[in-house]
Design an enzyme around this catalytic site. Structure first.
Site, PDB file in Angstrom:
ATOM      1  N   SER A 149       0.859  -1.196   0.000  1.00  4.92           N
ATOM      2  CA  SER A 149       0.000   0.000   0.000  1.00  4.92           C
ATOM      3  C   SER A 149       0.891   1.241   0.000  1.00  4.92           C
ATOM      4  CB  SER A 149      -0.852  -0.002   1.272  1.00  4.92           C
ATOM      5  OG  SER A 149      -1.443   1.257   1.494  1.00  4.92           O
ATOM      6  N   TYR A 162      -1.476  -1.489  10.413  1.00 11.31           N
ATOM      7  CA  TYR A 162      -1.658  -1.636   8.963  1.00 11.31           C
ATOM      8  C   TYR A 162      -0.438  -1.083   8.216  1.00 11.31           C
ATOM      9  CZ  TYR A 162      -3.830  -1.489   4.348  1.00 11.31           C
ATOM     10  OH  TYR A 162      -4.102  -1.674   3.015  1.00 11.31           O
TER      11      TYR A 162
HETATM   12  N1  LIG Z   1      -8.893  -0.761  -1.198  1.00 13.09           N
HETATM   13  C1  LIG Z   1      -7.854   0.038  -0.911  1.00 13.09           C
HETATM   14  O1  LIG Z   1      -7.993   1.290  -0.820  1.00 13.09           O
HETATM   15  C2  LIG Z   1      -6.480  -0.558  -0.742  1.00 13.09           C
HETATM   16  C3  LIG Z   1      -5.361   0.301  -0.810  1.00 13.09           C
HETATM   17  C4  LIG Z   1      -4.091  -0.229  -0.664  1.00 13.09           C
HETATM   18  C5  LIG Z   1      -3.921  -1.596  -0.452  1.00 13.09           C
HETATM   19  N2  LIG Z   1      -5.030  -2.406  -0.372  1.00 13.09           N
HETATM   20  C6  LIG Z   1      -4.796  -3.848  -0.150  1.00 13.09           C
HETATM   21  O2  LIG Z   1      -5.369  -4.571  -1.229  1.00 13.09           O
HETATM   22  C7  LIG Z   1      -5.619  -5.925  -0.791  1.00 13.09           C
HETATM   23  C8  LIG Z   1      -7.015  -6.328  -1.290  1.00 13.09           C
HETATM   24  O3  LIG Z   1      -7.987  -5.541  -0.641  1.00 13.09           O
HETATM   25  P1  LIG Z   1      -9.259  -4.966  -1.400  1.00 13.09           P
HETATM   26  O4  LIG Z   1      -9.163  -3.511  -1.356  1.00 13.09           O
HETATM   27  O5  LIG Z   1      -9.460  -5.633  -2.701  1.00 13.09           O
HETATM   28  O6  LIG Z   1     -10.409  -5.355  -0.343  1.00 13.09           O
HETATM   29  P2  LIG Z   1     -11.618  -6.423  -0.373  1.00 13.09           P
HETATM   30  O7  LIG Z   1     -12.519  -6.153  -1.526  1.00 13.09           O
HETATM   31  O8  LIG Z   1     -12.205  -6.365   0.993  1.00 13.09           O
HETATM   32  O9  LIG Z   1     -10.902  -7.825  -0.605  1.00 13.09           O
HETATM   33  C9  LIG Z   1     -10.145  -8.420   0.408  1.00 13.09           C
HETATM   34  C10 LIG Z   1      -9.940  -9.892   0.088  1.00 13.09           C
HETATM   35  O10 LIG Z   1      -9.117 -10.458   1.113  1.00 13.09           O
HETATM   36  C11 LIG Z   1      -9.723 -11.653   1.588  1.00 13.09           C
HETATM   37  N3  LIG Z   1      -9.433 -11.855   3.012  1.00 13.09           N
HETATM   38  C12 LIG Z   1      -9.505 -10.946   4.014  1.00 13.09           C
HETATM   39  N4  LIG Z   1      -9.214 -11.528   5.187  1.00 13.09           N
HETATM   40  C13 LIG Z   1      -8.950 -12.833   4.913  1.00 13.09           C
HETATM   41  C14 LIG Z   1      -8.604 -13.956   5.701  1.00 13.09           C
HETATM   42  N5  LIG Z   1      -8.486 -13.898   7.042  1.00 13.09           N
HETATM   43  N6  LIG Z   1      -8.402 -15.160   5.094  1.00 13.09           N
HETATM   44  C15 LIG Z   1      -8.560 -15.246   3.763  1.00 13.09           C
HETATM   45  N7  LIG Z   1      -8.897 -14.244   2.959  1.00 13.09           N
HETATM   46  C16 LIG Z   1      -9.088 -13.043   3.538  1.00 13.09           C
HETATM   47  C17 LIG Z   1     -11.207 -11.467   1.328  1.00 13.09           C
HETATM   48  O11 LIG Z   1     -11.771 -12.763   1.152  1.00 13.09           O
HETATM   49  P3  LIG Z   1     -13.222 -13.183   1.778  1.00 13.09           P
HETATM   50  O12 LIG Z   1     -14.012 -11.946   1.853  1.00 13.09           O
HETATM   51  O13 LIG Z   1     -13.764 -14.200   0.863  1.00 13.09           O
HETATM   52  O14 LIG Z   1     -12.894 -13.697   3.091  1.00 13.09           O
HETATM   53  C18 LIG Z   1     -11.244 -10.676   0.042  1.00 13.09           C
HETATM   54  O15 LIG Z   1     -11.222 -11.545  -1.057  1.00 13.09           O
HETATM   55  C19 LIG Z   1      -5.461  -5.907   0.726  1.00 13.09           C
HETATM   56  O16 LIG Z   1      -4.225  -6.496   1.057  1.00 13.09           O
HETATM   57  C20 LIG Z   1      -5.453  -4.433   1.087  1.00 13.09           C
HETATM   58  O17 LIG Z   1      -4.698  -4.180   2.254  1.00 13.09           O
HETATM   59  C21 LIG Z   1      -6.295  -1.926  -0.524  1.00 13.09           C
END
Ligand SMILES: NC(=O)c1ccc[n+]([C@@H]2O[C@H](COP(=O)([O-])OP(=O)(O)OC[C@H]3O[C@@H](n4cnc5c(N)ncnc54)[C@H](OP(=O)(O)O)[C@@H]3O)[C@@H](O)[C@H]2O)c1
Length: 274
Positions: A149, A162
């Site tokens: 991130s 985080y």
């Molecule tokens: N969105 C942002 O602004 C942003 C910015 C920078 C970095 N990120 C990073 O991008 C990555 C993806 O996030 P996203 O934004 O796409 O959010 P998201 O739509 O909430 O997706 C998160 C994914 O992670 C899985 N997950 C969460 N906890 C888990 C666990 N304990 N075991 C297995 N799977 C788990 C969820 O699977 P299930 O729901 O099926 O459990 C879901 O598929 C993350 O690492 C996040 O930190 C996001």
């Protein structure tokens, strides 16, 4: 909680395993890689949703798609994904993407939440990369993308743990990049800013103060990540605004930045997170 279903990939197509492929950035990786002709292992916890998504990708692109249900906050879940990686043939790409955010002050956050964050983001990613790399090195091809991130570049008040786990993934990827130089195997720390996914809504993180112009789509984040991978860039920051922001953070005095972030945290009570 573990479960695996779908056709084990035995085709000649390259295989990608994506953790957290149920929604957001992981799902966008799955769509793009399926369209590009990859077989997939889609990991997550929401089984019904992943089964439907796998079916959609199979019929749209004619690729083989497996579903792997495992909670990466649990040792047994990490082991299930490791086992699948060990059996993988043609593994071209591992995307360590699964993750979640927590907002609030460190000393008020539950210890279990803090530990789960370290386990899902750091422990699982390290273990899966360690499992995937020997076979990639033997074939002199493949890549690992660790989803970090922009928070990795600036210590953040209001989301201390985080920022720390994302900084770990960035440093881990940079070190690995040096070790892998010349092997044909690549590694990337993908460092997105605010991306429209389910990330903030699922944990009740208020994003109302974040200007529209700062948001990116998961699809454009993935496009930039795969472009960076082609060019062999270890740090990939999608979006010009965020590249400028990180550049600025490097050059401005860190003490000034820390004061700014603390003041912002007091105003928003740590409600925004990227
Ligand atoms: N969105 C942002 O602004 C942003 C910015 C920078 C970095 N990120 C990073 O991008 C990555 C993806 O996030 P996203 O934004 O796409 O959010 P998201 O739509 O909430 O997706 C998160 C994914 O992670 C899985 N997950 C969460 N906890 C888990 C666990 N304990 N075991 C297995 N799977 C788990 C969820 O699977 P299930 O729901 O099926 O459990 C879901 O598929 C993350 O690492 C996040 O930190 C996001």
């Amino acid at each position: 909680m573990t479960y695996a279903a779908g056709n084990p990939s035995s085709t000649n197509r390259p295989l990608a395993l994506i953790t957290g492929a149920t929604s957001g950035i992981g799902a966008a990786f799955a769509r793009r890689l399926a369209a590009d002709g990859h077989d997939l292992v889609l990991h997550g916890r929401r089984k019904e949703r992943l089964d439907a998504f796998a079916e959609e990708l199979r019929s749209a692109h004619g690729v083989s798609v497996e579903v792997l249900i495992a909670d990466l906050a649990e040792e047994v879940g990490i082991q299930a994904v490791e086992e699948r990686l060990k059996r993988a043939q043609n593994l071209e790409l591992l995307v360590n993407n699964a993750g979640f955010g927590i907002h609030g002050l460190f000393h008020e956050t539950g210890v279990q939440d803090l530990e789960e964050m370290i386990t899902v983001h750091v422990r699982a990613s390290v273990r899966l990369a360690r499992t995937a790399l020997p076979a990639m090195l033997a074939r002199s091809r493949g890549a690992v993308i660790n989803v970090s991130s922009v928070a990795a570049f600036i210590p953040s008040a209001g989301s201390v743990n985080y920022g720390a786990v994302k900084a770990y993934l960035k440093a881990f990827s940079e070190g690995l990049h040096m070790e892998l130089r010349g092997t044909g195997v690549r590694v990337q720390a993908l460092c997105p800013g605010f991306t429209r996914t389910e990330f903030h809504g699922r944990r009740g993180i208020d994003t109302s103060r974040i200007p529209d112009g700062l948001w990116m789509s998961a699809e454009s984040v993935v496009d930039e990540s795969l472009n960076c991978l082609k060019r062999g860039r270890v740090i990939c920051i999608p979006g010009r605004k965020y590249r400028f922001f990180v550049w600025l953070a490097k050059w401005l005095p860190q003490s000034w930045f820390r004061k700014l972030r603390s003041a912002r945290m007091k105003r928003t009570k740590g409600q925004s997170q990227d």
